[in-house]
Design an enzyme around this catalytic site. Structure first.
Site, PDB file in Angstrom:
ATOM      1  N   ARG A 164      -5.440   8.409   0.676  1.00  0.00           N
ATOM      2  CA  ARG A 164      -5.266   6.662   1.301  1.00  0.00           C
ATOM      3  C   ARG A 164      -6.492   6.084   0.922  1.00  0.00           C
ATOM      4  O   ARG A 164      -7.568   6.753   1.562  1.00  0.00           O
ATOM      5  CB  ARG A 164      -4.592   6.836   2.506  1.00  0.00           C
ATOM      6  N   ASP A 210      -1.259  -0.940   9.741  1.00  0.00           N
ATOM      7  CA  ASP A 210      -2.425  -0.063   9.871  1.00  0.00           C
ATOM      8  C   ASP A 210      -3.538  -0.706  10.641  1.00  0.00           C
ATOM      9  O   ASP A 210      -4.287  -1.986  10.348  1.00  0.00           O
ATOM     10  CB  ASP A 210      -3.089   0.309   8.341  1.00  0.00           C
TER      11      ASP A 210
HETATM   12  C1  SIN Z   1       0.197   5.901   6.942  1.00  0.00           C
HETATM   13  O1  SIN Z   1      -0.835   5.660   6.436  1.00  0.00           O
HETATM   14  O2  SIN Z   1       0.494   5.130   8.000  1.00  0.00           O
HETATM   15  C2  SIN Z   1       1.187   7.174   6.440  1.00  0.00           C
HETATM   16  C3  SIN Z   1       2.132   6.688   5.675  1.00  0.00           C
HETATM   17  C4  SIN Z   1       2.949   7.798   4.709  1.00  0.00           C
HETATM   18  O3  SIN Z   1       2.433   8.906   4.960  1.00  0.00           O
HETATM   19  O4  SIN Z   1       3.888   7.725   4.156  1.00  0.00           O
END
Ligand code: SIN
Length: 276
Positions: free
Chosen positions: A264, A104
């Site tokens: 997230r 990320d």
């Molecule tokens: C991400 O944060 O890269 C997405 C991960 C996901 O949706 O599984």
């Protein structure tokens, strides 16, 4: 303080661990956080099932590992919570987050330490996330290749990655870029991990462009080796907590036009370093 009987079991030999015996919504004592910190550094990603958290509780758990990170580009934030990204796809989506191997926001000068994704809604089938151990990827390189890459640095570029990528982005925004070691040393485990990825890494700076393109392509394919991986099948209430310093992940979009939704939280990290 809730009593905790942590059980940690490897998901695959090289990547991930399933964690049970803990309720992430409750206050957790420091020794348990220390166990989770070290399990995260060892296994790269921790999976939890059957959790129920409010946004405040998810942020509070994330903050036990560091300050929360604000994403430079993602347009869909949970109202009233700039630190929470809503990961969302449905029949109208043109793209999803993370649809290729990456760590990320590796274009940040101090890329995120970790990411905590709490899934609320899943398609009837599909929508798994793949994870790959970058310790395993480094370990499997030949000795001459390790010698060549150690000490090299690469450009990770947010501008070419993010500009125009998602609908609803702020067009006036600028995006970070950074030079990072190709092989980084994990600050907790002391292990070495490969730190280049297809979404953000553009160039190995010590090589000519055609050499860099070829070496990066070889490394991106190397990362796809199945033995380095695990795969997480989400259910509502599942949580994955991954360490961006030693794993990459890849979200699968095989469920279109169905809906998938999660929240997230991302935790700030430190400047990557290489220690021989
Ligand atoms: C991400 O944060 O890269 C997405 C991960 C996901 O949706 O599984």
């Amino acid at each position: 303080m809730a009593s905790v009987m942590l059980a940690i079991r490897r998901t695959t030999p090289k990547c991930g661990a399933d964690v049970s015996g803990i309720d992430l919504s409750q206050p957790i004592d420091e020794s348990c956080i220390a166990d989770l910190r070290s399990a995260l550094a060892d296994h790269g990603v921790l999976f939890f099932r059957d959790q129920r958290m409010t946004p405040e509780q998810q942020k509070a758990f994330g903050r036990r590992f560091g300050e929360l990170h604000l994403h430079p580009a993602w347009p869909r934030l949970l109202e009233g919570h700039p630190e929470i990204m809503e990961i969302y796809a449905d029949a109208d989506s043109k793209r999803i987050a993370g649809e290729d191997w990456h760590s990320d926001v590796s274009c940040d000068p101090e890329p995120p330490l970790g990411t905590l994704l709490y899934m609320l809604e899943v398609p009837s089938v599909g929508g798994d996330t793949l994870f790959a151990s970058m310790y395993a990827a480094y370990d499997a390189l030949s000795a001459p290749m390790k010698r060549m890459l150690e000490g090299m640095t690469a450009l990770h570029d947010g501008e070419t990655t993010y500009r125009g990528r998602y609908e609803g982005m702020n067009e006036a925004a600028s995006y970070p870029s950074a030079e990072h070691p190709v092989i980084r040393t994990h600050p907790v485990s002391g292990r070495k991990a490969l730190f280049v990825n297809r979404i953000f890494t553009r160039r190995i700076l010590q090589l000519e462009k055609h050499e860099s393109d070829a070496v990066l392509e070889m490394l991106f394919r190397h990362i796809e080796t199945p033995e380095f991986h695990c795969r997480f099948r989400w259910q509502p209430g599942s949580v994955a907590f991954w360490d961006n310093r030693c794993v990459q992940h890849h979200a699968l979009w095989d469920y279109y036009p169905q809906r998938r939704r999660g929240l997230r939280v991302t935790i700030k990290g430190e400047r990557p370093f290489y220690r021989p």
